[in-house]
Design a protein around this motif. Sequence first.
Motif, PDB file in Angstrom:
ATOM      1  N   LEU A 136      12.386 -10.625   3.051  1.00  0.00           N
ATOM      2  CA  LEU A 136      11.517 -11.623   3.683  1.00  0.00           C
ATOM      3  C   LEU A 136      10.056 -11.417   3.276  1.00  0.00           C
ATOM      4  O   LEU A 136       9.309 -12.379   3.097  1.00  0.00           O
ATOM      5  N   ARG A 175       7.703 -14.166   1.808  1.00  0.00           N
ATOM      6  CA  ARG A 175       6.424 -14.473   2.459  1.00  0.00           C
ATOM      7  C   ARG A 175       5.288 -14.349   1.455  1.00  0.00           C
ATOM      8  O   ARG A 175       4.378 -15.185   1.405  1.00  0.00           O
ATOM      9  N   CYS A 176       5.346 -13.285   0.639  1.00  0.00           N
ATOM     10  CA  CYS A 176       4.302 -13.052  -0.359  1.00  0.00           C
ATOM     11  C   CYS A 176       4.269 -14.196  -1.369  1.00  0.00           C
ATOM     12  O   CYS A 176       3.207 -14.613  -1.830  1.00  0.00           O
ATOM     13  N   VAL A 222       8.218 -18.677   2.731  1.00  0.00           N
ATOM     14  CA  VAL A 222       8.570 -18.795   4.147  1.00  0.00           C
ATOM     15  C   VAL A 222       7.309 -18.697   4.991  1.00  0.00           C
ATOM     16  O   VAL A 222       6.302 -18.112   4.573  1.00  0.00           O
ATOM     17  N   GLY A 223       7.379 -19.272   6.161  1.00  0.00           N
ATOM     18  CA  GLY A 223       6.247 -19.236   7.076  1.00  0.00           C
ATOM     19  C   GLY A 223       6.749 -19.105   8.502  1.00  0.00           C
ATOM     20  O   GLY A 223       7.971 -19.079   8.727  1.00  0.00           O
ATOM     21  N   VAL A 272      11.448 -18.034  11.762  1.00  0.00           N
ATOM     22  CA  VAL A 272      10.939 -18.061  10.400  1.00  0.00           C
ATOM     23  C   VAL A 272      11.526 -19.297   9.753  1.00  0.00           C
ATOM     24  O   VAL A 272      12.667 -19.647  10.032  1.00  0.00           O
ATOM     25  N   TRP A 326       4.563  -4.362   6.735  1.00  0.00           N
ATOM     26  CA  TRP A 326       4.403  -5.758   7.177  1.00  0.00           C
ATOM     27  C   TRP A 326       3.139  -5.916   8.014  1.00  0.00           C
ATOM     28  O   TRP A 326       2.367  -6.850   7.873  1.00  0.00           O
ATOM     29  N   ASP A 373       0.291  -8.460   6.852  1.00  0.00           N
ATOM     30  CA  ASP A 373       0.370  -9.810   7.414  1.00  0.00           C
ATOM     31  C   ASP A 373       0.657  -9.725   8.905  1.00  0.00           C
ATOM     32  O   ASP A 373       1.706 -10.148   9.382  1.00  0.00           O
ATOM     33  N   PHE A 379       1.861 -12.929  10.942  1.00  0.00           N
ATOM     34  CA  PHE A 379       3.247 -13.337  10.729  1.00  0.00           C
ATOM     35  C   PHE A 379       4.202 -12.315  11.343  1.00  0.00           C
ATOM     36  O   PHE A 379       5.217 -12.679  11.945  1.00  0.00           O
TER      37      PHE A 379
END
Lengths: 283, 312
Positions: free
Chosen positions: B72, B76-77, B81-82, B90, B249, B253, B256
């Motif tokens: 994930l 995300r990077c 996905v957001g 997600v 993580w 971020d 998130f």
Amino acid sequence: MNGGYGVGIGWRPDIAGYVAGLPGLRFTEVVAESLPRRGAAPAPLDELRQRGVTIVPHGVKLSLGGAEPVSAERVAHLARCAELVGAPLVSEHIAFVRAGGREAGHLLPLPRTADAVEAVVANVSRTQAQLPVPLALEPIAALFDWPDAQLTEADFLTEILDRTGALLLLDVANVYANARNRGEDPFDLVDRLPLERIGYVHVAGGAEHGGLYHDTHTDPTPPQVLQLLAAVCDRVTPPAVMLERDGRYPAAADLTAELDSIASAARQEPVTARPEPVMEPVR
Amino acid sequence: MTVVAASGDTWGISGPQFLQIYLVLAVAALVTALVWRALATRGTDPGGYRPPGPVELAYLAGGRRLAVQAALAGLRCAGAVGPGPTKRTVVAVTAMPPGLGELERALHAAAATAQTIAGLSADARVRYALDRIAEALVDAGLLLSAGHRRAARLGALFVLGTAAFGVVRIAAGIANAKSVGFLVFATIVVLVVGLRLLTVRVTSRAGRRLLRKARSVNAYLRPNLSPSWATYGVSGAILGVALYGTSAWWAADPAFATHAGIAAATSSGSGYSGGGNSCSSSSSCSGGSSCSSSSSCSGGSSCGGGSSGCGG
């Protein structure tokens, strides 16, 4: 420092892996206040040093331009940093960051007066007396000027450098920002600065907000700053030229492109590619 | 005082004499068990096998849960996905970026509708991708197969047998109206050690060695450096979570991570102990011997089976 350090980039923990991966890197800078008060330097910095990369501690909180004497403890830390990373010189700003015990949290400009020159010279001399290596002074980017300036920026700076024997850490992005925000010609200012005293050069990105150019260190270096760098390098060959990036780090490829443009503007070899391998003669 | 066998001694052996024999027996059983276990858990160095990718390293370090979280991180990077519309969910926000692996593709497909991470992990295609990763790691000798783990657990029988022997003697001693306090204590210690030996890490020693090496090579991804995912790219993001757990993580971020309910610290020790349904409180790092020796263990409490770090 005498010549030949090429293009570098400021060492920041966030991009330590990228910096370590630059094959041609010979020069970097570390924020002095980020180094530990006791104990060893961070392992990644030690590894760079063992590779032969020159590391220069860059102070941001000494407040050389303050009316009160510099803190002996802060100067001692800067001196310790120089020894910790085996630096050939250290650098600080011509600015004040605190007054009357209150922290401004920013580098603030000095009024360009004879009194301010005296205060800076006194603090620089105190600092130099405790440092094991030479000191380079960086004029800052200021969003405003104090009224009643008695000296031009160039004269103010030259006076301080002449009287202290300090080197010049020329930040071309600061020169650009100041000239642009005052509606002056940055190339004019460069011509009046004592370029022969350059210890090394800073380059950084910025952005325009509300009609003013901000030296953000979190945006790409604009072409105008690169042109100014090229103009400086037309006149002298600085010992080292270094990109300062302090946040909103871009993709590695973008950093590489930026370092390459800086190398090209400074007429230096790119540090981002491995040197051509020497071919063994085929028998 | 000279100890001699007296006619009233249980089995004709005096208490102190039996205690000596018992201790020798216990040490011998322990040594045998440890050698047995070492042979069963060594795994193989992945010689011809291609080096594991970042997602596989995540599986190796923290099982299915960390593999999903690392994959994930890659998505995300890449901006694929957001945060979903509701808490802890997600959702896929762009088309699948190229160049990612099977698990990432499966997660992206599953996230077409907003889901929690647990929901994503339960998706059939995601589970299949995870199974494939596990198989590849077992084939490479980096993860232990169920058979190898069973074999490794058998080593505990030497010690548990010794404990059982102690119990028999205690019973006989009590029946003979003898004091058995020291033997009870010794037997309890042997029993605890024997039960402890029933826990076998899923990661082989070769796997843990590989993780240690990966951590030393990629130390720049340590969360305390707040590594820039933008600069290190998708594989850097995945590798950071793989090697340093979900605190990576949080360093990269936090907004998130909060939204998605990603725990602040998961297993970042050398190998995980969960797997299947054996997420017991006696996780492999509680003994301290295996983790404290590894310098790359970030934070004292985040080893092996922390509160949230169990692989199962």
